[in-house]
Design a protein around this motif. Structure first.
Motif: not given
Length: 197
Positions: A1-8, A133-138
């Motif tokens: 879950m790091p991408s979910i936790l780090n997305r801003r 998906n795109m925000t997490l990939a970014a």
């Protein structure tokens, strides 16, 4: 879950260009999203470089039209036009703006049967999954993004400028972040979830 936790949601960008390969990876991530009946109701348009001038002009024209009340699409949302002006400055600063067009979408003023309205809701959910998906990939690629809804203040102008069949469904600013905002407050699970057994 790091991408979910780090997305801003990023609102300040460096002027560093985004590699085409990174944009391709982000679009690919969007294309892998689940979609209702596998309709995949999306087409992606990448705007950068000199093309941004036309896009920003169309957005500005829409904001002016809405502000002046000329054929306003969102007359009851006029209090948000100032925020949309801020979004325009973010779009100007971000090296890339991604647009998602729904080629299956109905025109806003089209009459629709209940079944067609359900299809629109399902397609909107599918596009939301692609955007996430795109925000997490970014985030995974070290890029910042901002999911933009203020483009609807310039819906007609941007649709005309984009020149595609379908309806403008979503937009995203993309680039290298020039800020590091902390997480925003979230509602507790007690507020959000109802468990029934």
């Amino acid at each position: 879950m790091p991408s979910i936790l780090n997305r801003r949601s990023i609102r300040k960008y460096k002027d560093t260009p985004v590699p085409r390969e990174a944009i391709g990876e982000i679009l690919y991530a969007g294309s892998l999203a689940p979609s209702s009946k596998n309709r995949q109701p999306w087409k992606f348009i990448v705007v950068s470089g000199e093309a941004k001038k036309g896009m920003l002009k169309a957005m500005g024209q829409g904001l002016l039209r809405e502000k002046e009340g000329r054929d306003a699409l969102l007359p009851e949302s006029r209090q948000h036009i100032g925020g949309a002006g801020y979004t325009l400055r973010i779009m100007e600063q971000a090296p890339v703006t991604l647009f998602v067009i729904n080629p299956l979408g109905l025109d806003l003023d089209s009459p629709a049967t209940p079944e067609q309205r359900i299809y629109e809701i399902c397609n909107a959910q599918s596009i939301g999954a692609a955007m996430e998906n795109m925000t997490l990939a970014a985030t995974e690629l070290g890029l910042g993004s901002l999911w933009i809804c203020d483009t609807f203040f310039a819906y007609e102008e941007l649709n005309r400028w984009l020149g595609v069949k379908g309806t403008l469904a979503a937009a995203m600013a993309l680039g290298y972040a020039d800020e590091a905002p902390g997480p925003r407050p979230r509602k507790s699970m007690e507020e959000l979830a109802v468990w029934r057994s």
